[in-house]
Design a protein around this motif. Structure first.
Motif, PDB file in Angstrom:
ATOM      1  N   GLU A 144       0.837  -1.205   0.000  1.00  0.00           N
ATOM      2  CA  GLU A 144       0.000   0.000   0.000  1.00  0.00           C
ATOM      3  C   GLU A 144       0.871   1.254   0.000  1.00  0.00           C
ATOM      4  OE1 GLU A 144      -3.998  -1.565   2.350  1.00  0.00           O
ATOM      5  OE2 GLU A 144      -2.491  -0.407   3.441  1.00  0.00           O
ATOM      6  N   ASP A 145       0.273   2.358  -0.395  1.00  0.00           N
ATOM      7  CA  ASP A 145       0.981   3.633  -0.380  1.00  0.00           C
ATOM      8  C   ASP A 145       0.861   4.282   0.996  1.00  0.00           C
ATOM      9  OD1 ASP A 145       0.202   4.775  -3.795  1.00  0.00           O
ATOM     10  OD2 ASP A 145       1.395   3.101  -3.029  1.00  0.00           O
ATOM     11  N   PHE A 146       1.759   5.242   1.246  1.00  0.00           N
ATOM     12  CA  PHE A 146       1.790   5.950   2.529  1.00  0.00           C
ATOM     13  C   PHE A 146       2.168   7.406   2.291  1.00  0.00           C
ATOM     14  CE2 PHE A 146       3.075   7.199   6.710  1.00  0.00           C
ATOM     15  CZ  PHE A 146       4.339   7.765   6.624  1.00  0.00           C
ATOM     16  N   THR A 147       1.491   8.300   3.008  1.00  0.00           N
ATOM     17  CA  THR A 147       1.824   9.719   2.905  1.00  0.00           C
ATOM     18  C   THR A 147       1.834  10.351   4.296  1.00  0.00           C
ATOM     19  OG1 THR A 147       0.724   9.857   0.747  1.00  0.00           O
ATOM     20  CG2 THR A 147       1.254  11.932   1.835  1.00  0.00           C
ATOM     21  N   THR A 148       2.818  11.177   4.555  1.00  0.00           N
ATOM     22  CA  THR A 148       2.875  11.969   5.783  1.00  0.00           C
ATOM     23  C   THR A 148       2.979  13.436   5.390  1.00  0.00           C
ATOM     24  OG1 THR A 148       4.130  12.469   7.787  1.00  0.00           O
ATOM     25  CG2 THR A 148       5.360  11.504   5.972  1.00  0.00           C
TER      26      THR A 148
END
Lengths: 112, 117
Positions: free
Chosen positions: A17-21
């Motif tokens: 899965e993708d992740f963004t902060t």
């Protein structure tokens, strides 16, 4: 004083899965830096962004600096277990100061 | 080339005792930072030296904390007397600051894990 806020505080994803902060500053920043801290380790420099609207890529990691130079993001495509750790953004305290103020970080865990 | 070297790596001490943490900068760097990391407060900048001179110590919690940089490559952070709430990881970091606004990468040591009981 100048603050750097990061969200989310925690993020748990399945591998792939993708992740963004996201990082937001209360003041305009001359530059913003991103660091990664593995569990039990120390923060390690990833990248520095300087220009308004700048986008930089490091393999699966994409870093962006906002047009107003008050916000930034780090996006990881197709997370791997090696991405586990806490990601910090940091900006100079007070204009072009060389003192860095760190956000609280986003702790990423990846389920294999 | 050696990175930032910190000692001790781990220390457990009793409340009231003096604690001294040590740091050796990366050769050629001109700036040193002491950070403290806890779950509650994250990474806090305690003090910053440039060319051996303390520039900003506004993050030092109280008079029990003191930091020195007797030469260009070495620094100490002292806590006297120590208290349980001082338990944290203390990171030393160094940097080569080229000029205001130039942006400087900070290189962290592996940290000193302090527990005060």
């Amino acid at each position: 004083g100048q603050q750097v806020m990061q969200i989310p505080q925690y993020q748990h994803v399945q591998e792939g899965e993708d992740f963004t902060t996201y990082c937001n500053s209360s003041t305009t920043l001359s530059n913003i830096q991103w660091y990664k801290q593995r569990p039990g380790g120390h923060p390690v420099f990833l990248i520095q962004l300087v220009k308004s609207g700048e986008v930089k890529k490091q393999k699966r990691l994409t870093f962006q600096f906002g047009e107003a130079k008050k916000n930034s993001s780090l996006h990881i495509t197709a997370t791997q277990t090696t991405d586990v750790g806490t990601y910090f953004c940091a900006g100079p305290r007070g204009g072009g100061s060389e003192k860095l103020v760190f956000g609280k970080g986003t702790k990423l865990t990846v389920n294999p | 080339d050696a990175g930032v070297i910190q000692s001790p790596r781990h220390e457990v001490t009793e409340m009231g005792q003096e604690v001294t943490l040590r740091c050796k900068l990366i050769s050629g760097h001109n700036s040193l930072f002491w950070y403290r990391q806890t779950m509650m407060r994250g990474l806090e900048l305690l003090i910053y030296f440039n060319n051996n001179v303390p520039i900003d110590d506004s993050g030092m919690p109280e008079d029990r904390f003191s930091a020195k940089m007797p030469n260009a490559s070495f620094s100490t952070l002292k806590i006297q007397p120590s208290e349980p709430r001082d338990s944290a990881v203390y990171f030393c970091a160094s940097s080569l600051v080229m000029g205001v606004g130039s942006g400087n990468t900070i290189y962290f040591g592996e940290g000193s894990w302090l527990t005060v009981v």
